[in-house]
Design an enzyme around this catalytic site. Structure first.
Site, PDB file in Angstrom:
ATOM      1  N   LYS A  22       8.552  36.559 -99.179  1.00 29.88           N
ATOM      2  CA  LYS A  22       8.822  36.086 -97.812  1.00 29.88           C
ATOM      3  C   LYS A  22       8.157  36.987 -96.786  1.00 29.88           C
ATOM      4  CE  LYS A  22      12.764  37.181 -95.692  1.00 29.88           C
ATOM      5  NZ  LYS A  22      12.730  37.576 -94.277  1.00 29.88           N
ATOM      6  N   ASN A  23       8.286  38.294 -96.967  1.00 30.40           N
ATOM      7  CA  ASN A  23       7.774  39.228 -95.973  1.00 30.40           C
ATOM      8  C   ASN A  23       6.257  39.335 -95.975  1.00 30.40           C
ATOM      9  OD1 ASN A  23      10.357  39.782 -95.083  1.00 30.40           O
ATOM     10  ND2 ASN A  23      10.593  41.605 -96.373  1.00 30.40           N
ATOM     11  N   CYS A 122      18.357  39.576 -88.133  1.00 34.50           N
ATOM     12  CA  CYS A 122      19.584  40.189 -88.630  1.00 34.50           C
ATOM     13  C   CYS A 122      20.073  41.270 -87.675  1.00 34.50           C
ATOM     14  CB  CYS A 122      19.339  40.816 -90.008  1.00 34.50           C
ATOM     15  SG  CYS A 122      19.239  39.619 -91.352  1.00 34.50           S
ATOM     16  N   ARG A 127      15.690  47.348 -83.360  1.00 27.11           N
ATOM     17  CA  ARG A 127      14.337  47.442 -83.899  1.00 27.11           C
ATOM     18  C   ARG A 127      13.383  47.088 -82.765  1.00 27.11           C
ATOM     19  NH1 ARG A 127      14.684  43.843 -89.222  1.00 27.11           N
ATOM     20  NH2 ARG A 127      16.197  42.693 -88.002  1.00 27.11           N
ATOM     21  N   ASP A 312      15.344  47.243 -97.860  1.00 24.76           N
ATOM     22  CA  ASP A 312      15.833  45.898 -98.177  1.00 24.76           C
ATOM     23  C   ASP A 312      16.523  45.810 -99.537  1.00 24.76           C
ATOM     24  OD1 ASP A 312      15.115  44.841 -95.780  1.00 24.76           O
ATOM     25  OD2 ASP A 312      13.369  43.743 -96.494  1.00 24.76           O
ATOM     26  N   ARG A 404      17.821  32.340 -96.054  1.00 25.55           N
ATOM     27  CA  ARG A 404      16.664  32.869 -95.338  1.00 25.55           C
ATOM     28  C   ARG A 404      15.710  33.580 -96.283  1.00 25.55           C
ATOM     29  NH1 ARG A 404      17.986  37.022 -91.611  1.00 25.55           N
ATOM     30  NH2 ARG A 404      15.736  36.935 -91.270  1.00 25.55           N
TER      31      ARG A 404
END
Length: 427
Positions: A22-23, A122, A127, A312, A404
């Site tokens: 995903k990232n 999230c 951030r 993560d 997600r």
């Protein structure tokens, strides 16, 4: 809202296919804004965040065509930004996912203007996007923050510059890497993030005609080109999904083969888990996971930028350490407020004390199932890991977080003997 019900205590046995990252897929999709030609991406996961990014890109005028799932290429997505019809990324779309801010650099580079809402995502601590903004200013853009939006202009185009990041930032590295690909002259990104997802983006940009040296290091040199062209690129395997299922297999004392992934992507995880009594080994089509000790041993973990232990996977290894012999100290150095899973694990009998950025985990003989609530993407899957290992029934609420970042999670785990089901809203 949907819930997930798990009856734990069953060792996972079997094969779990790992999807595309995903990232990595999110910035790769954004890279389509840099060219008027078609960018074809393979091995794209089917996730809520991917759909959110697709909706945002469509709003900018990008044609997004989802192809069939191929036997070797995973899910195929064709993106064509022949005509960018809007340079504004509205709040209603950006608030759903932090990665939406990645459209900022490519839009300024190609259109000379971008107006992007400050992002959401999230709730795991602040951030800030200041590194994105300061980097674009170094490239010659004029940037203002107005009414909750980042308004950036570069009517005469961007110009190469030396940008030294005061702290490692994956998002800022990705944003400025894309912007610099179309800037005039040479850009140096110093103290750049080295995550595999950034390497994947850089290699895709090179396939599109970008000129980038230092790929995989913390110093990227980009010589801007007037235009980029289309390309076909396959998204790398998801190292966070890989690590999550490694933890799940270890927590249940199972033996699992993870296909479509690579050991080098989770090398730091494998090293840590070896000390805990878990063997993670390379296989022809991926890797295998098994415990070589009846009981897990507590290990200390500190999250760090790649190639260190990923933030993560912090929640998942904490869930694993709750049932290890001895004590573990887990220290979070990347994000503030990323221990929101601790009270939920405590509901299941975990013994965890938080001291600032560290959590002391004293292992217990076993966890007990309980109703719990997901608070963010990775915290939610840590509760799945805990539920798989716990005695009795665990019901996880607010599982939309899981959608997600994890494709077909219940199906993949059920295929390895897990007693898991999704309870649909109203069921």
């Amino acid at each position: 809202m949907d819930k997930i019900c798990i009856k734990g205590g069953v060792p996972l046995e079997g094969v779990i296919p790992i999807g595309g990252a995903k990232n990595a897929a999110l910035p790769l999709m954004v890279a389509s804004l840099l060219t008027s030609e078609t960018l074809t991406l393979m091995n794209v996961p089917v996730l809520a965040d991917i759909a959110t990014m697709a909706n945002l890109l469509v709003q900018h005028g990008v044609s997004v065509i989802r192809g069939a799932e191929g036997a070797d290429s995973g899910h195929v997505v064709e993106l064509s930004a022949r005509h960018i019809t809007s340079s504004t990324a509205p709040y209603d779309l950006v608030r759903k996912m932090r990665a939406s801010v990645l459209v900022l650099g490519p839009l300024v580079a190609r259109c000379g203007r971008a107006r992007v809402s400050l992002p959401g995502g999230c709730a795991i601590g602040p951030r800030p996007v200041d590194l994105h903004i300061k980097g674009l200013q170094r490239l010659g853009a004029e940037v203002e923050l107005r009414e909750g939006y980042i308004d950036a202009r570069a009517p005469k185009g961007l110009r190469g510059a030396e940008i030294a990041f005061p702290a490692v930032s994956v998002g800022a590295t990705e944003n400025l890497l894309m912007a610099a690909s179309l800037a005039e002259g040479e850009t140096q990104l110093i103290n750049a993030a080295r995550e595999p997802e950034i390497t994947d983006l850089a290699e895709c940009l090179v396939a599109m005609g970008a000129r980038i040296d230092g790929i995989g290091t913390d110093r990227l040199s980009i010589l801007g080109v007037p235009r980029l062209h289309g390309a076909t690129h396959s998204v790398i395997p998801d190292r966070i999904e890989t690590g999550t299922y490694i933890m799940a297999a270890a927590a249940t004392n199972g033996e699992v083969r993870l296909t479509g992934t690579r050991l080098d992507l989770v090398a730091a995880v494998a090293r840590i888990l070896e000390g805990a009594g878990v063997e993670v080994a390379a296989a022809a089509d991926g890797l295998t996971v098994r415990r070589y000790a009846e009981r897990l041993e507590g290990v200390d973990v500190m999250t760090e930028p790649y190639p260190g232990f990923p933030t993560d996977l912090q929640a998942q290894i904490m869930a694993l350490m709750t049932i290890a012999d001895g004590a573990s100290m887990i220290t979070e150095t990347i994000f503030e407020n990323r221990f929101m899973h601790v009270p939920e694990l405590a509901r299941m009998g975990a013994n965890i004390n938080v001291h600032g950025a560290s959590a002391l985990v004293r292992g217990v003989p076993r966890l007990m199932g309980a109703p719990v609530m997901a608070t963010d993407l990775r915290a939610s899957v840590s509760l799945v890991v805990a539920g798989l290992a716990a005695a009795g029934e665990t019901v996880i609420n607010r599982v939309y977080h899981l959608d997600r970042g994890y494709e077909r999670l219940e199906e993949k785990l059920a295929g390895c003997n897990a007693r898991i089901e999704r309870l649909r809203d109203g069921a």
